[in-house]
Design an enzyme around this catalytic site. Structure first.
Site, PDB file in Angstrom:
ATOM      1  N   CYS A  68       0.548  13.250   6.883  1.00  0.00           N
ATOM      2  CA  CYS A  68       0.707  13.273   5.806  1.00  0.00           C
ATOM      3  C   CYS A  68       1.023  14.724   4.567  1.00  0.00           C
ATOM      4  O   CYS A  68       1.327  14.348   3.937  1.00  0.00           O
ATOM      5  CB  CYS A  68      -0.975  12.117   5.276  1.00  0.00           C
TER       6      CYS A  68
ATOM      7  N   HIS B 243       0.441   5.764  -0.776  1.00  0.00           N
ATOM      8  CA  HIS B 243       0.124   6.691  -0.252  1.00  0.00           C
ATOM      9  C   HIS B 243       1.880   6.886   1.027  1.00  0.00           C
ATOM     10  O   HIS B 243       1.165   6.462   1.852  1.00  0.00           O
ATOM     11  CB  HIS B 243      -0.901   7.255   0.111  1.00  0.00           C
TER      12      HIS B 243
END
Ligand SMILES: [Zn+2]
Lengths: 390, 128
Positions: free
Chosen positions: A88, A337
């Protein structure tokens, strides 16, 4: 104030959401066109000497080796390119690598991009892909998802410090509210604490509304040596601090499982580099992959004592009009995201805020901004500090 | 020499061994060749108890693809000794069926796979 590491002269971000019918490379074209349209140099594209591309998983589009393909679609056919992958935090890994490239003197203008197209697969497959960023020898093998990993931290934090599900819900409520002021955000829906508490369990104590979204999106910035930035824009944003760290991926190796020490270390490094104190930061984008993460981050970056992160939400301290606004963009929670794009999308938001271009979610007079991005369970870390020249 | 494959093959036989640093006494699971505390490479097998205490847990209802058929289940971090933790899962359907501090026992289900990784499944059983 120390000399900037590099300067951002242009930034772009695609619309975030379920972008059916668009491939990753096409999302990046959308972000890139916006970025170059913001420069006063119509030939900025030709001045770019190198590209760094953050992208997480080969699984979603069955496509590894994305750097030359992405560059090709942007119109570069002989550009030096490198892909960065830190789960991430892949986007921020690209940024930090780009800063090193500029700072070393090897290049004077660099394109930094992040992209992820996640919605081609079923949810359980997407989760399987994400779980690949956790340790196969222990975490993946036990059937943990990332929601599960952060849920383990949440259960412990609730047990030890009395953090509540309502406090976690307040993160979601705040970030959803901010996202309604961001036309590029995935979610455009106000929610209540009750909505969060009543949403279905994903990994107790985390419920659906405690989790960030499976989103398609891309973002990019063009960075230069500080001394040439004004050739490209009258309003460059300087990168004045960059901090990074790592930690055990596996929570069982951490002394206290809700401590994400790498955030504190990376924040300290960035602040010291910039000669700035945390209280002087006007606006922050924090990595709220799950609501509990934002609470733990308050404690790690040093705006709340250990165990008291949840209290800040009850006081409204991190609202748009609070003393430390967090995630004006809507954050990972509501803006979305798209893993590889997230770190750069945070930088995009801070860029807008420091140029007074954030519209209805503008933090008045913001001069200094912080972006915190992490990979996995909090095992790779990047913190960047940005400042305008006013 | 310790290794992850050997750790799991011992576990396949129902025995839980950590890697114990002969310099500082630190125990890691699975074992590693370099002690994360003191960087010594003198690591020996050390037999651990199959019981411990739930330090934290989560009830997973939305599982990764490879675990879809098992959901819901809880994943627990289990403290075996001070600073020695391991993970297992337990088949329950509500978070109210378990709490921090519960005593649990590891229950190993031998691997029947003939492709890598041939590691056992690690379950937990509540003790009273
Ligand atoms: Zn040692």
């Amino acid at each position: 104030m120390s000399k900037p590491l590099a300067s951002i002269v242009a930034a772009g971000c695609s619309k975030f959401g379920k972008r059916t019918g668009v491939m990753a490379r096409e999302l990046l074209v959308e972000a890139f066109q916006e970025a170059i349209s913001k420069s006063k140099d119509p030939d900025i594209r030709k001045k770019i000497r190198v590209g760094f591309f953050g992208n997480f998983s080969e699984m979603y589009e069955h496509q590894s080796h994305v750097a030359p393909i992405l560059a090709d679609w942007l119109g570069f056919h002989d550009l030096p390119v490198i892909r960065t992958e830190d789960a991430c935090a892949s986007g921020s890994a690209a940024l930090r690598t780009g800063i090193m490239a500029i700072k070393s003197g090897l290049y004077d203008v660099a394109l930094i991009a992040g992209v992820e197209k996640m919605n081609n697969r079923r949810t359980n497959e997407v989760l399987e892909g994400l779980a690949m960023a956790s340790d196969i020898a222990i975490e993946q093998w036990s059937g943990l998802t990332f929601a599960g990993i952060f849920a383990l931290m949440a259960t412990w934090h609730m047990h030890k410090y009395g953090t509540t599900e309502t406090q976690m819900a307040l993160v979601a409520v705040k970030n959803h509210k901010n996202a309604t002021l961001n036309p590029k955000a995935h979610m455009q829906k106000l929610i209540t604490v009750e909505d969060v508490l009543k949403s279905r369990i994903v990994a107790w104590p985390l419920k659906l509304y405690d989790c960030s979204l499976i989103t398609d999106g891309a973002a990019c910035v063009i960075i230069t040596k500080p001394e040439i930035a004004e050739k490209f824009t009258d309003n460059p944003i300087d990168i004045v601090g960059s901090g990074s760290s790592s930690d055990h991926e596996s929570l069982i190796e951490r002394k206290e499982i809700s401590d994400i020490k790498g955030i504190a270390k990376a924040t300290r490094e960035a602040l010291e580099m910039a000669e700035i104190k945390i209280k002087n930061v006007d606006v922050a984008e924090l990595h709220d992959c799950f609501t509990i993460a934002e609470i733990l981050e308050y404690e790690e970056i040093g705006i709340a004592e250990r165990g008291y992160g949840g209290k800040l939400l009850e006081e409204g301290a991190t609202n748009l009009d609070g003393w430390f606004p967090v995630n004006p963009s809507g954050g990972l929670k509501a803006k979305g995201h798209p893993v590889g794009a997230t770190g750069i999308a945070q930088i995009y938001e801070i860029f807008l805020q420091l140029r007074n271009e954030a519209g209805p979610r503008q933090i008045k007079g913001a001069k200094i901004g912080l972006a915190q991005n992490m990979g996995g369970s909090g095992s790779t870390h990047f913190v960047h500090l940005l400042k305008n020249r006013s | 020499m310790v290794s992850i494959e050997e750790f799991y093959s011992k576990l396949n036989e129902g025995e839980l061994y950590g890697g114990k640093c002969s310099n500082c006494g630190n125990i890691t699971l699975p074992p590693r060749q370099i002690c994360p505390k003191c960087l010594s490479t003198q690591i020996d097998w050390y037999k651990l108890s199959m019981t411990g205490e739930v330090e934290s847990f989560t009830l997973i209802t939305v599982a990764p693809k490879n675990f879809e058929n098992e959901a819901p289940y809880a994943v627990c971090i289990v403290k075996i000794l001070e600073d020695v933790k391991f993970i297992g899962r337990i088949k329950i359907s509500s978070q109210n069926e378990i709490k921090v501090g519960d005593k649990v026992e590891f229950v190993i289900e031998k691997s029947i796979s003939n492709e890598w990784p041939m590691w056992p499944k690690i379950y937990l059983k509540k003790l009273n």
